[in-house]
Write a protein that holds these residues in place. Structure first.
Motif, PDB file in Angstrom:
ATOM      1  N   SER A  31       8.831   2.830   0.418  1.00  0.00           N
ATOM      2  CA  SER A  31       9.439   3.939  -0.209  1.00  0.00           C
ATOM      3  C   SER A  31       9.679   3.765  -1.678  1.00  0.00           C
ATOM      4  O   SER A  31      10.353   4.572  -2.367  1.00  0.00           O
ATOM      5  N   TYR A  32       9.904   2.381  -1.904  1.00  0.00           N
ATOM      6  CA  TYR A  32      10.503   1.776  -3.193  1.00  0.00           C
ATOM      7  C   TYR A  32       9.420   1.562  -4.431  1.00  0.00           C
ATOM      8  O   TYR A  32       8.294   1.130  -4.005  1.00  0.00           O
ATOM      9  N   TRP A  53       5.961   4.082  -5.181  1.00  0.00           N
ATOM     10  CA  TRP A  53       5.920   3.759  -3.704  1.00  0.00           C
ATOM     11  C   TRP A  53       4.796   3.843  -3.042  1.00  0.00           C
ATOM     12  O   TRP A  53       4.368   3.146  -2.271  1.00  0.00           O
ATOM     13  N   SER A  74       1.851  -2.381   1.344  1.00  0.00           N
ATOM     14  CA  SER A  74       3.026  -1.895   1.963  1.00  0.00           C
ATOM     15  C   SER A  74       3.070  -2.271   3.303  1.00  0.00           C
ATOM     16  O   SER A  74       4.188  -2.702   3.696  1.00  0.00           O
ATOM     17  N   GLY A 102      11.528   5.089  -6.252  1.00  0.00           N
ATOM     18  CA  GLY A 102      10.127   5.253  -5.659  1.00  0.00           C
ATOM     19  C   GLY A 102       9.191   5.720  -6.786  1.00  0.00           C
ATOM     20  O   GLY A 102       7.879   5.780  -6.671  1.00  0.00           O
TER      21      GLY A 102
END
Length: 124
Positions: A31-32, A53, A74, A102
């Protein structure tokens, strides 16, 4: 505690390609925002590229546009920087960083965690 470890740097010739990787541990960073910066000797750290993100939005510094590509996996908690047509002026230590917002950003102050960097040297 988030740890970022860059790899893939090295000594290449002008015109060559290189792919940098940045592996994150300690937290799920899906989520970053992820970003790449670089710092050449006796110069300030500068923005290279950022990815949101979802991996659906990217931004680049003007010098990176068209030559560099940022991407992320991810599932592997990893971000990449594919660099083509490298020039001697691309010589620098390359750092990855992460921002909990994000969203893509070019501002270093937005990034909360930083790696130790990987050296890229481009010979002419």
């Amino acid at each position: 505690q988030v740890q970022l470890v860059e790899s893939g740097g090295g000594l290449v010739q002008a015109g060559d390609s290189l792919r940098l990787s940045c592996a994150a541990s300690g937290r799920d960073l899906s989520s970053y925002t992820m970003g790449w910066f670089r710092q050449a000797p006796e110069k300030e750290r500068e923005f290279v590229a950022s990815i949101n993100w979802a991996g659906s939005s990217t931004i680049y510094a003007s010098f990176a546009q068209g030559r560099f590509t940022i991407s992320r996996d991810s599932a592997k908690n990893t971000v990449y920087l594919q660099m083509h047509s490298l020039k001697p002026e691309d010589t620098a230590v390359y750092y990855c960083a992460t921002d909990s917002s994000g969203y893509t950003t070019r501002w270093a102050t937005s990034y909360e965690y930083w790696g130790q960097g990987t050296q890229v040297t481009v010979s002419s």
